[in-house]
Design a protein around this motif. Structure first.
Motif, mmCIF file in Angstrom:
data_model
loop_
_atom_site.group_PDB
_atom_site.id
_atom_site.type_symbol
_atom_site.label_atom_id
_atom_site.label_comp_id
_atom_site.label_asym_id
_atom_site.label_seq_id
_atom_site.Cartn_x
_atom_site.Cartn_y
_atom_site.Cartn_z
ATOM 1 N N ASP A 6 0.817 -1.201 0.000
ATOM 2 C CA ASP A 6 0.000 0.000 0.000
ATOM 3 C C ASP A 6 0.854 1.255 0.000
ATOM 4 O O ASP A 6 0.585 2.214 -0.712
ATOM 5 C CB ASP A 6 -0.931 0.018 1.223
ATOM 6 C CG ASP A 6 -2.019 -1.043 1.124
ATOM 7 O OD1 ASP A 6 -2.252 -1.541 0.011
ATOM 8 O OD2 ASP A 6 -2.616 -1.375 2.159
ATOM 9 N N ARG A 7 1.907 1.263 0.797
ATOM 10 C CA ARG A 7 2.733 2.458 0.914
ATOM 11 C C ARG A 7 3.737 2.582 -0.219
ATOM 12 O O ARG A 7 4.415 3.608 -0.337
ATOM 13 C CB ARG A 7 3.438 2.469 2.273
ATOM 14 C CG ARG A 7 2.485 2.837 3.414
ATOM 15 C CD ARG A 7 3.146 2.828 4.770
ATOM 16 N NE ARG A 7 2.303 3.432 5.785
ATOM 17 C CZ ARG A 7 1.290 2.828 6.379
ATOM 18 N NH1 ARG A 7 0.977 1.581 6.046
ATOM 19 N NH2 ARG A 7 0.566 3.458 7.294
ATOM 20 N N THR A 8 3.851 1.543 -1.066
ATOM 21 C CA THR A 8 4.712 1.632 -2.225
ATOM 22 C C THR A 8 4.060 2.483 -3.310
ATOM 23 O O THR A 8 4.693 3.328 -3.926
ATOM 24 C CB THR A 8 5.013 0.230 -2.795
ATOM 25 O OG1 THR A 8 5.654 -0.546 -1.786
ATOM 26 C CG2 THR A 8 5.916 0.316 -4.010
ATOM 27 N N LEU A 9 2.768 2.277 -3.535
ATOM 28 C CA LEU A 9 2.055 2.963 -4.602
ATOM 29 C C LEU A 9 1.186 4.101 -4.108
ATOM 30 O O LEU A 9 0.739 4.925 -4.908
ATOM 31 C CB LEU A 9 1.192 1.953 -5.371
ATOM 32 C CG LEU A 9 1.951 0.831 -6.080
ATOM 33 C CD1 LEU A 9 0.996 -0.182 -6.682
ATOM 34 C CD2 LEU A 9 2.837 1.406 -7.169
ATOM 35 N N LEU A 10 0.920 4.151 -2.814
ATOM 36 C CA LEU A 10 0.041 5.169 -2.259
ATOM 37 C C LEU A 10 0.746 5.913 -1.122
ATOM 38 O O LEU A 10 1.807 5.504 -0.663
ATOM 39 C CB LEU A 10 -1.247 4.525 -1.737
ATOM 40 C CG LEU A 10 -2.161 3.891 -2.789
ATOM 41 C CD1 LEU A 10 -3.245 3.057 -2.121
ATOM 42 C CD2 LEU A 10 -2.786 4.965 -3.675
ATOM 43 N N HIS A 28 -12.995 -7.546 -0.418
ATOM 44 C CA HIS A 28 -13.010 -7.242 -1.848
ATOM 45 C C HIS A 28 -13.253 -5.750 -2.100
ATOM 46 O O HIS A 28 -12.761 -5.176 -3.073
ATOM 47 C CB HIS A 28 -14.064 -8.085 -2.584
ATOM 48 C CG HIS A 28 -15.491 -7.731 -2.261
ATOM 49 N ND1 HIS A 28 -16.159 -6.702 -2.893
ATOM 50 C CD2 HIS A 28 -16.370 -8.268 -1.383
ATOM 51 C CE1 HIS A 28 -17.401 -6.618 -2.416
ATOM 52 N NE2 HIS A 28 -17.550 -7.560 -1.502
ATOM 53 N N GLU A 29 -14.008 -5.102 -1.219
ATOM 54 C CA GLU A 29 -14.242 -3.668 -1.364
ATOM 55 C C GLU A 29 -12.976 -2.875 -1.032
ATOM 56 O O GLU A 29 -12.663 -1.871 -1.686
ATOM 57 C CB GLU A 29 -15.388 -3.225 -0.456
ATOM 58 C CG GLU A 29 -15.706 -1.737 -0.525
ATOM 59 C CD GLU A 29 -16.254 -1.296 -1.866
ATOM 60 O OE1 GLU A 29 -16.300 -0.076 -2.098
ATOM 61 O OE2 GLU A 29 -16.613 -2.155 -2.696
ATOM 62 N N VAL A 30 -12.239 -3.309 -0.026
ATOM 63 C CA VAL A 30 -10.976 -2.653 0.318
ATOM 64 C C VAL A 30 -9.993 -2.804 -0.843
ATOM 65 O O VAL A 30 -9.299 -1.846 -1.212
ATOM 66 C CB VAL A 30 -10.377 -3.254 1.606
ATOM 67 C CG1 VAL A 30 -9.019 -2.624 1.912
ATOM 68 C CG2 VAL A 30 -11.334 -3.048 2.779
ATOM 69 N N ALA A 31 -9.948 -4.008 -1.434
ATOM 70 C CA ALA A 31 -9.052 -4.239 -2.572
ATOM 71 C C ALA A 31 -9.438 -3.365 -3.754
ATOM 72 O O ALA A 31 -8.572 -2.803 -4.442
ATOM 73 C CB ALA A 31 -9.081 -5.713 -2.967
ATOM 74 N N ALA A 32 -10.742 -3.242 -4.008
ATOM 75 C CA ALA A 32 -11.205 -2.396 -5.112
ATOM 76 C C ALA A 32 -10.856 -0.935 -4.861
ATOM 77 O O ALA A 32 -10.460 -0.204 -5.782
ATOM 78 C CB ALA A 32 -12.709 -2.557 -5.296
ATOM 79 N N ALA A 33 -11.008 -0.494 -3.608
ATOM 80 C CA ALA A 33 -10.657 0.883 -3.262
ATOM 81 C C ALA A 33 -9.170 1.123 -3.485
ATOM 82 O O ALA A 33 -8.758 2.154 -4.031
ATOM 83 C CB ALA A 33 -11.029 1.167 -1.812
ATOM 84 N N ARG A 34 -8.350 0.150 -3.073
ATOM 85 C CA ARG A 34 -6.899 0.278 -3.235
ATOM 86 C C ARG A 34 -6.542 0.470 -4.711
ATOM 87 O O ARG A 34 -5.780 1.374 -5.070
ATOM 88 C CB ARG A 34 -6.201 -0.965 -2.689
ATOM 89 C CG ARG A 34 -4.690 -0.963 -2.862
ATOM 90 C CD ARG A 34 -4.060 -2.261 -2.411
ATOM 91 N NE ARG A 34 -4.248 -2.480 -0.985
ATOM 92 C CZ ARG A 34 -5.062 -3.414 -0.476
ATOM 93 N NH1 ARG A 34 -5.781 -4.202 -1.286
ATOM 94 N NH2 ARG A 34 -5.172 -3.561 0.826
#
Length: 261
Positions: free
Chosen positions: A110-114, A133-139
């Motif tokens: 997460d902290r690599t791309l965001l 799945h919603e957290v993954a979609a948000a990411r």
């Protein structure tokens, strides 16, 4: 050294391969010595010195195409050229160090791309009841948003942080995530879209979550890529979002239409 040494011996003495010596000859960095009576090329002190100099410059990172002129340059010119090579090598080292540090951060994707702020929001979502799945979609959507509309991404996160403190907003978004499992003709889609549109219109700060990024986007295509990421065409989720957008447009909110520019 009166009779000189063979190319194999010269290469061994200098610390390179015979192939490298021949390559130096081909590039004109070192002149090929004449053959002796036995047909062998014999390398004397002058050739060996030139080979050592060429090998040293190449090992220091000087491009082969520049070595010939440096070998024939005066001391001042050589010093300036080597200083420039040192600067280039320093820049390369810094670049490689940055790459190494990036690889070291891959354990925390997460902290690599965001940003840390976005990563913290993702960590917060499961505690609010959002499914994996919603957290993954948000990411994935946020990675796209950060890349396609970087100038508005921090403001978007700030608006989202505020909205996630509103139980009504959280409930609507969670219900929208549930819609991914509905059939496209499910009557609940219309009800959900109406509830979401009414909530956004009644809460301008939350509405910016929908409009903020696209307002800073040059082309509507970018907005579509961000807003509709991960939705299968014709799915219940896609239909619900399209209905919400249509209702907001009807209320005078600027939302790009599919295919517009």
């Amino acid at each position: 050294m009166r009779n000189g040494v063979t190319i194999g011996q010269a290469a061994a003495f200098v610390g390179v391969t015979v192939k490298t010596v021949r390559h130096y000859h081909k590039l004109g960095l070192v002149a090929e010595p004449e053959r002796d009576g036995s047909g062998y090329r014999r390398y004397g002190s002058a050739e060996l010195l030139r080979l050592v100099q060429a090998r040293t410059l190449a090992s220091a990172g000087v491009p082969l195409a520049e070595i010939g002129s440096l070998l024939d340059a005066d001391r001042a010119t050589l010093a300036d050229a080597l200083a420039d090579v040192e600067r280039q090598l320093t820049e390369r080292i810094e670049e490689l160090t940055e790459r190494r540090d990036l690889l070291g951060r891959l354990a925390d994707g997460d902290r690599t791309l965001l940003s840390d702020r976005a990563a913290a929001l993702l960590e917060r979502m499961p505690g609010l009841g959002f499914p994996a799945h919603e957290v993954a979609a948000a990411r994935e959507g946020w990675v796209l948003a950060k890349a396609l509309a970087p100038e508005g991404f921090d403001d978007y996160l700030a608006d989202l942080e505020h909205a996630l403190g509103d139980p009504q907003y959280v409930a609507l978004i969670k219900r929208g995530a549930e819609a991914a499992g509905w059939e496209p003709d499910d009557p609940r889609i219309e009800e959900l879209a109406t509830a979401m549109a009414e909530h956004y219109l009644a809460n301008p700060a939350h509405l910016r979550i929908v409009t903020g990024l696209q307002a800073r986007t040059e082309a509507a295509t970018r907005y579509e890529l961000i807003a509709h990421h991960g939705e299968a065409q014709g799915s219940a989720a896609a239909k619900a979002l399209a209905l919400v957008e249509a209702k907001l447009r009807s209320a005078g909110v600027r939302i790009p239409r599919p295919g517009s520019r």
